[in-house]
Write an enzyme that holds these catalytic residues in place. Sequence first.
Site, short mmCIF file in Angstrom:
data_model
loop_
_atom_site.label_atom_id
_atom_site.label_comp_id
_atom_site.label_asym_id
_atom_site.label_seq_id
_atom_site.Cartn_x
_atom_site.Cartn_y
_atom_site.Cartn_z
N GLN A 174 42.24 20.70 50.32
CA GLN A 174 40.92 20.33 50.83
C GLN A 174 40.36 21.41 51.77
OE1 GLN A 174 42.23 16.53 52.24
NE2 GLN A 174 43.98 17.47 53.25
N ASP A 207 46.87 13.91 61.21
CA ASP A 207 46.43 14.20 62.58
C ASP A 207 47.40 13.64 63.62
OD1 ASP A 207 45.44 11.35 63.17
OD2 ASP A 207 44.32 11.88 61.38
N GLU A 245 52.75 13.20 54.79
CA GLU A 245 51.41 13.81 54.66
C GLU A 245 51.49 14.90 53.60
OE1 GLU A 245 47.99 13.95 56.16
OE2 GLU A 245 48.02 15.45 54.56
N ASP A 302 53.85 14.16 48.81
CA ASP A 302 52.87 13.20 48.28
C ASP A 302 53.40 11.78 48.54
OD1 ASP A 302 51.21 11.57 46.78
OD2 ASP A 302 51.10 12.98 45.10
N GLY A 303 52.57 10.95 49.18
CA GLY A 303 52.97 9.58 49.49
C GLY A 303 53.32 8.77 48.25
N ASP A 306 47.19 5.57 55.87
CA ASP A 306 46.15 6.18 56.72
C ASP A 306 45.56 7.33 55.92
OD1 ASP A 306 44.62 7.27 58.71
OD2 ASP A 306 46.28 7.76 60.05
N SER A 307 44.83 6.97 54.87
CA SER A 307 44.43 7.98 53.89
C SER A 307 43.00 8.44 54.11
CB SER A 307 44.53 7.37 52.50
OG SER A 307 43.60 6.33 52.38
N THR A 308 42.68 9.53 53.41
CA THR A 308 41.29 9.95 53.30
C THR A 308 40.57 8.97 52.37
OG1 THR A 308 42.31 11.51 51.77
CG2 THR A 308 41.38 12.44 53.73
N1 SAM Z 1 41.63 8.28 59.75
C1 SAM Z 1 41.15 8.98 58.65
C2 SAM Z 1 39.98 8.40 57.94
O1 SAM Z 1 39.92 7.19 57.69
O2 SAM Z 1 39.08 9.17 57.65
C3 SAM Z 1 42.22 9.47 57.76
C4 SAM Z 1 42.98 10.51 58.52
S1 SAM Z 1 44.23 11.45 57.84
C5 SAM Z 1 43.67 13.07 58.31
C6 SAM Z 1 44.12 11.38 56.09
C7 SAM Z 1 45.17 12.26 55.43
O3 SAM Z 1 45.58 11.70 54.18
C8 SAM Z 1 44.72 13.68 55.10
O4 SAM Z 1 45.31 14.58 56.00
C9 SAM Z 1 45.18 13.91 53.66
O5 SAM Z 1 45.75 15.19 53.46
C10 SAM Z 1 46.20 12.78 53.50
N2 SAM Z 1 46.47 12.41 52.10
C11 SAM Z 1 45.57 12.24 51.10
N3 SAM Z 1 46.21 11.91 49.96
C12 SAM Z 1 47.54 11.86 50.25
C13 SAM Z 1 48.72 11.57 49.48
N4 SAM Z 1 48.63 11.29 48.17
N5 SAM Z 1 49.92 11.59 50.12
C14 SAM Z 1 50.01 11.88 51.44
N6 SAM Z 1 48.94 12.18 52.20
C15 SAM Z 1 47.72 12.16 51.62
#
Ligand code: SAM
Length: 277
Positions: free
Chosen positions: A31, A86, A106, A138-139, A156-158
């Site tokens: 990203q 984060d 993450e 990868d989760g 806590d995903s994007t």
């Molecule tokens: N609090 C935030 C929001 O609601 O906007 C989310 C914060 S956190 C930075 C989200 C994280 O999920 C990102 O750093 C991203 O890289 C991670 N992420 C996305 N897909 C993922 C996956 N399949 N496995 C692990 N982490 C993942």
Amino acid sequence: MELWFTEKQTPNVGITCKITRTLHTETTPFQELAVIETLQFGRMLVLDGMVQTTVVDEFVYHEMIAHVALNTHPNPEKVMVIGGGDGGTIREIVKHPKVKKAVLVEIDERVIEVSKQYLPEIAVALMGNPKVEVRVEDGIKHVKEHKGEYDVIIIDSTEPVGPAVELFSEDFYKKVYESLKDDGIMVAQTESPFFNRDIIKNSFTRIGKNFPITRLYFATVPTYPSGVWTFTLGSKKYDPLAVKKEDIFVDPSNKYYNAEVHFGAFMLPNFIAEIIK
Ligand code: SAM
């Protein structure tokens, strides 16, 4: 010259903040990552142009995604966060006295490293806390490979775009169910009740197909689209509304979550309750 950052949250709505400077930008394998300094909300983490967290309002989201499930489970010893690079959710988890181990899974190592550098007050628990294990993975893969292991799993995903799309699927929630112990609990951030009604409805239905107890709750986060944010909790055994008020752990540093908010967050206004009818 004034500098402004705008996140286009929907095709018709955005949030605009006056900024003093851009502290960091890079393209990671997953990203576009940026940290900017805003006047109203302090430092802000942005992924693919979308606000992830800010120093000023992050406490609402991180306390609410962590403490509701941790206080619903009588003994949350082993907890995992998927996403959350984060570190804010992990920071809240390690406050809980019963937690022995908190695992962060993450996918993007750069989010972790950049957060440690520019957002240390949020990422503090990722910097040598003995209860914390950080895994760059990868989760989805992680839950497939770890069965019956966790007391609580927090997603806590994007937003459901890019690597996070599958994190909102029924099959993923099934894998989360299997990765939990027999009395485990999961919680996921499920977006805005104004702008993302379909995401909430679908997530609630999909989680409900796997978990006998499924409940929606909400909190107010000014920098997230519409300012109102939902979370969906799926539980194998314990109901968050059946928790005894006197058993709720409230850390003295909490700024949002307390025993009243634990229950109040589940009292849904009509327009939110309608989504999951
Ligand atoms: N609090 C935030 C929001 O609601 O906007 C989310 C914060 S956190 C930075 C989200 C994280 O999920 C990102 O750093 C991203 O890289 C991670 N992420 C996305 N897909 C993922 C996956 N399949 N496995 C692990 N982490 C993942």
